[in-house]
Design a protein around this motif. Structure first.
Motif, PDB file in Angstrom:
ATOM      1  N   MET A   1       0.823  -1.208   0.000  1.00  0.00           N
ATOM      2  CA  MET A   1       0.000   0.000   0.000  1.00  0.00           C
ATOM      3  C   MET A   1       0.858   1.260   0.000  1.00  0.00           C
ATOM      4  O   MET A   1       0.502   2.266  -0.611  1.00  0.00           O
ATOM      5  N   LEU A   2       1.991   1.185   0.684  1.00  0.00           N
ATOM      6  CA  LEU A   2       2.901   2.330   0.746  1.00  0.00           C
ATOM      7  C   LEU A   2       3.804   2.426  -0.479  1.00  0.00           C
ATOM      8  O   LEU A   2       4.497   3.419  -0.670  1.00  0.00           O
ATOM      9  N   GLY A   3       3.803   1.385  -1.298  1.00  0.00           N
ATOM     10  CA  GLY A   3       4.634   1.383  -2.491  1.00  0.00           C
ATOM     11  C   GLY A   3       6.096   1.139  -2.192  1.00  0.00           C
ATOM     12  O   GLY A   3       6.969   1.548  -2.943  1.00  0.00           O
ATOM     13  N   ILE A   4       6.368   0.470  -1.072  1.00  0.00           N
ATOM     14  CA  ILE A   4       7.762   0.212  -0.684  1.00  0.00           C
ATOM     15  C   ILE A   4       8.014  -1.271  -0.445  1.00  0.00           C
ATOM     16  O   ILE A   4       8.926  -1.643   0.272  1.00  0.00           O
ATOM     17  N   ALA A   5       7.192  -2.110  -1.071  1.00  0.00           N
ATOM     18  CA  ALA A   5       7.392  -3.548  -0.939  1.00  0.00           C
ATOM     19  C   ALA A   5       8.731  -3.930  -1.571  1.00  0.00           C
ATOM     20  O   ALA A   5       9.133  -3.313  -2.559  1.00  0.00           O
ATOM     21  N   PRO A   6       9.417  -4.893  -1.011  1.00  0.00           N
ATOM     22  CA  PRO A   6      10.665  -5.327  -1.629  1.00  0.00           C
ATOM     23  C   PRO A   6      10.427  -5.715  -3.087  1.00  0.00           C
ATOM     24  O   PRO A   6       9.465  -6.400  -3.405  1.00  0.00           O
ATOM     25  N   GLY A   7      11.268  -5.210  -3.965  1.00  0.00           N
ATOM     26  CA  GLY A   7      11.121  -5.468  -5.392  1.00  0.00           C
ATOM     27  C   GLY A   7      10.375  -4.375  -6.122  1.00  0.00           C
ATOM     28  O   GLY A   7      10.372  -4.340  -7.351  1.00  0.00           O
ATOM     29  N   ASP A   8       9.691  -3.460  -5.409  1.00  0.00           N
ATOM     30  CA  ASP A   8       9.034  -2.325  -6.069  1.00  0.00           C
ATOM     31  C   ASP A   8      10.110  -1.363  -6.544  1.00  0.00           C
ATOM     32  O   ASP A   8      11.082  -1.097  -5.875  1.00  0.00           O
ATOM     33  N   ALA A   9       9.888  -0.838  -7.724  1.00  0.00           N
ATOM     34  CA  ALA A   9      10.864   0.121  -8.253  1.00  0.00           C
ATOM     35  C   ALA A   9      10.253   1.486  -8.395  1.00  0.00           C
ATOM     36  O   ALA A   9       9.120   1.683  -8.541  1.00  0.00           O
TER      37      ALA A   9
END
Length: 55
Positions: A47-55
């Motif tokens: 939801m925060l857009g900071i999941a591992p693997g998010d670019a």
């Protein structure tokens, strides 16, 4: 004092920038510390857009 409310809470996508790696790593640690389980942690990070693997 009541919370400030406004209809203008949307931020245009072009005004958003990427989060610095150091900031994202710190946020991941905080979310992980307060999440009740791994699934909740995964959802919150996404939801925060900071999941591992998010670019």
């Amino acid at each position: 004092m009541p919370a400030k409310t406004s209809d203008k809470t949307e931020i245009p996508d072009e005004d958003l920038g990427p989060v610095a790696d150091e900031t994202a790593n710190s946020a991941r640690r905080v979310v992980a510390a307060y999440a009740t389980d791994a699934d909740e942690c995964r959802v919150l990070l996404s939801m925060l857009g900071i999941a591992p693997g998010d670019a």
